[in-house]
Design a protein around this motif. Structure first.
Motif, PDB file in Angstrom:
ATOM      1  N   PRO A 130       4.942   7.887  26.695  1.00 24.77           N
ATOM      2  CA  PRO A 130       3.448   7.258  26.150  1.00 24.77           C
ATOM      3  C   PRO A 130       3.942   7.347  24.553  1.00 24.77           C
ATOM      4  O   PRO A 130       4.530   8.501  24.187  1.00 24.77           O
ATOM      5  N   ASN A 131       3.377   6.741  23.628  1.00 27.47           N
ATOM      6  CA  ASN A 131       3.211   6.687  22.239  1.00 27.47           C
ATOM      7  C   ASN A 131       1.933   7.141  22.092  1.00 27.47           C
ATOM      8  O   ASN A 131       0.937   7.169  22.864  1.00 27.47           O
ATOM      9  N   VAL A 132       1.370   7.588  20.768  1.00 20.39           N
ATOM     10  CA  VAL A 132       0.215   7.894  20.417  1.00 20.39           C
ATOM     11  C   VAL A 132       0.028   7.558  18.875  1.00 20.39           C
ATOM     12  O   VAL A 132       0.974   7.527  18.246  1.00 20.39           O
ATOM     13  N   MET A 133      -0.983   7.283  18.879  1.00 16.51           N
ATOM     14  CA  MET A 133      -1.594   7.056  17.469  1.00 16.51           C
ATOM     15  C   MET A 133      -2.079   8.205  16.762  1.00 16.51           C
ATOM     16  O   MET A 133      -3.249   8.676  17.187  1.00 16.51           O
ATOM     17  N   VAL A 134      -1.736   8.509  15.492  1.00 12.71           N
ATOM     18  CA  VAL A 134      -2.075   9.979  14.854  1.00 12.71           C
ATOM     19  C   VAL A 134      -2.354   9.672  13.676  1.00 12.71           C
ATOM     20  O   VAL A 134      -1.778   8.618  12.979  1.00 12.71           O
ATOM     21  N   VAL A 135      -3.288  10.278  12.985  1.00  7.49           N
ATOM     22  CA  VAL A 135      -3.639  10.267  11.612  1.00  7.49           C
ATOM     23  C   VAL A 135      -3.550  11.774  10.951  1.00  7.49           C
ATOM     24  O   VAL A 135      -3.750  12.697  11.449  1.00  7.49           O
ATOM     25  N   HIS A 136      -3.492  11.685   9.553  1.00  5.55           N
ATOM     26  CA  HIS A 136      -3.735  12.783   8.808  1.00  5.55           C
ATOM     27  C   HIS A 136      -5.088  13.355   9.112  1.00  5.55           C
ATOM     28  O   HIS A 136      -5.871  12.459   9.072  1.00  5.55           O
ATOM     29  N   PRO A 137      -5.351  14.740   8.999  1.00  6.12           N
ATOM     30  CA  PRO A 137      -6.770  14.935   9.226  1.00  6.12           C
ATOM     31  C   PRO A 137      -7.903  14.687   8.071  1.00  6.12           C
ATOM     32  O   PRO A 137      -9.246  14.529   8.314  1.00  6.12           O
ATOM     33  N   SER A 138      -7.151  14.184   6.911  1.00  6.57           N
ATOM     34  CA  SER A 138      -7.890  13.622   6.047  1.00  6.57           C
ATOM     35  C   SER A 138      -8.701  12.268   6.330  1.00  6.57           C
ATOM     36  O   SER A 138      -9.416  11.788   5.436  1.00  6.57           O
ATOM     37  N   PHE A 139      -7.921  11.638   7.101  1.00  9.94           N
ATOM     38  CA  PHE A 139      -8.047  10.423   7.310  1.00  9.94           C
ATOM     39  C   PHE A 139      -9.552  10.151   7.571  1.00  9.94           C
ATOM     40  O   PHE A 139     -10.082  10.760   8.492  1.00  9.94           O
ATOM     41  N   PRO A 140     -10.368   9.274   7.360  1.00  9.94           N
ATOM     42  CA  PRO A 140     -11.758   9.342   7.418  1.00  9.94           C
ATOM     43  C   PRO A 140     -12.229   8.619   8.766  1.00  9.94           C
ATOM     44  O   PRO A 140     -13.382   9.255   9.334  1.00  9.94           O
ATOM     45  N   ALA A 141     -11.326   7.965   9.364  1.00 11.74           N
ATOM     46  CA  ALA A 141     -11.900   7.570  10.920  1.00 11.74           C
ATOM     47  C   ALA A 141     -11.049   8.361  11.988  1.00 11.74           C
ATOM     48  O   ALA A 141     -10.206   8.953  11.881  1.00 11.74           O
ATOM     49  N   LYS A 142     -11.990   8.572  12.905  1.00 12.06           N
ATOM     50  CA  LYS A 142     -11.841   9.547  14.144  1.00 12.06           C
ATOM     51  C   LYS A 142     -11.732   8.948  15.470  1.00 12.06           C
ATOM     52  O   LYS A 142     -11.143   9.407  16.402  1.00 12.06           O
ATOM     53  N   THR A 143     -12.070   7.500  15.519  1.00  8.15           N
ATOM     54  CA  THR A 143     -11.861   6.905  16.881  1.00  8.15           C
ATOM     55  C   THR A 143     -11.090   5.433  16.662  1.00  8.15           C
ATOM     56  O   THR A 143     -11.285   4.826  15.324  1.00  8.15           O
ATOM     57  N   VAL A 144     -11.208   4.762  17.672  1.00  7.39           N
ATOM     58  CA  VAL A 144     -10.369   3.482  17.675  1.00  7.39           C
ATOM     59  C   VAL A 144     -11.392   2.627  16.763  1.00  7.39           C
ATOM     60  O   VAL A 144     -10.892   1.776  15.617  1.00  7.39           O
TER      61      VAL A 144
END
Length: 328
Positions: A130-144
């Protein structure tokens, strides 16, 4: 005819009848009698290399001959794949193929050096990663839904990193943009490692990555996972929703690893390799280690892998075309 001539003729015929026909001798020849080369068309250390070494070692034990891993990276997997397509079809040169080599490259390479269907003998679909969508912890959004809203409210403001133009990770981002009706800038890197480093550091806020590569950063809090890209949740992160169930219906991407040989391999050899590969996947140690890196074990018939490749080509060709990705 003299008595001596008769005896000589009978002796010759008797001797000839004792010799097996060339075709029969080939069909019944033991396999393997020497080490097998398993070409991995990517650099050592990636998820494809991990699967090759885990499965290859056990296959070698079952077959009674070493399986030598040969990393031939370059051109998105095209160099190693071409080498196998042109090899002698005797079972001693195999390929650990992927979605890149057999579904994406045919759609994005400007010059195609092999036919993904006609130039290979399918052996077994080993695993889906599987792949995963990841963001830096400072990114404002937390859900799709939050990501989609943020991107719609700020078109072109945010960027996502990938392992390169036309890779599964690039097209995972393009599919997200297409289905979500959002805009993101694509930042291609020379491999997933450098891309991941820049997302961890915050230089780029978003990435679609192989889950095995990002897992340690997710667990340590250095990255925030938004969702896995597969149809179902994964056992290694059971609380992490899929992107589809998070709000983007129909979204599904992944990477897969499969065993191929050159076209026209003898069926008895194909069957023997297939059995060894599928039995390797049942080994407790191999199963555990593949599950530890979030790989979903499959194991298939040659026919099932052949149909899988055709279906993947049909699925990804329009997505690759829509992305505009072209690799020289």
């Amino acid at each position: 005819m003299s008595k001596t001539e008769g005896l000589s003729r009978r002796g010759f015929l008797a001797g000839a009848s004792a010799l097996p026909l060339a075709g029969t001798a080939f069909a019944q020849a033991p396999f393997p009698t020497r080490p097998i080369s398993l070409i991995v068309p990517f650099a050592a250390g990636g998820s494809t290399d991990i699967v090759a070494r885990l499965v290859g070692q056990k296959m070698g034990e079952l077959l009674g001959q070493s399986i030598v891993i040969d990393n031939r990276a370059g051109a998105g997997g095209n160099i190693g794949s071409t080498a196998v397509a042109r090899a002698t079809p005797d079972g001693y040169t195999l390929l650990l193929g992927t979605i890149s080599t057999h579904a994406l490259n045919p759609a994005i390479l400007k010059t195609v050096t092999f036919d993904a269907v006609k130039d290979f003998t399918p052996i077994s679909l080993l695993a889906v990663v599987p792949n995963v969508m990841v963001v830096h912890p400072s990114f404002p959004a937390k859900t799709v839904p939050e990501v989609l809203k943020l991107l719609k409210d700020n078109p072109g403001k945010y960027s996502y990193a990938s392992s390169g133009v036309g890779t599964p990770l690039h097209l995972s981002g393009e599919l997200f943009k297409s289905l979500g009706g959002v805009s993101m800038n694509h930042v291609p890197y020379r491999g997933a490692g450098p891309a991941l480093n820049d997302v961890v550091s915050g230089a780029v806020p978003i990435m679609f990555d192989n889950l095995p590569s990002s897992a340690q950063f997710i667990r340590s809090g250095q990255l925030r996972a938004i969702g896995v890209t597969t149809k179902e949740r994964v056992s290694s992160f059971p609380d992490l929703p899929t992107i589809a169930e998070g709000g983007l219906a129909g979204y599904e991407t992944y990477t897969w690893n499969a065993l191929f040989g050159p076209a026209n391999m003898p069926r008895p050899v194909v069957d023997k390799i297939n059995t060894a590969a599928n039995d390797s996947l049942k080994d407790a140690n191999v199963k555990q280690r593949l599950e530890d890196v979030s790989a979903v074990i499959v194991g298939s018939t040659p026919e099932a892998l052949g149909e899988h490749v055709k279906a993947e080509l049909a699925k990804w060709a329009p997505i690759a075309k829509a992305s505009g990705a072209v690799v020289e």
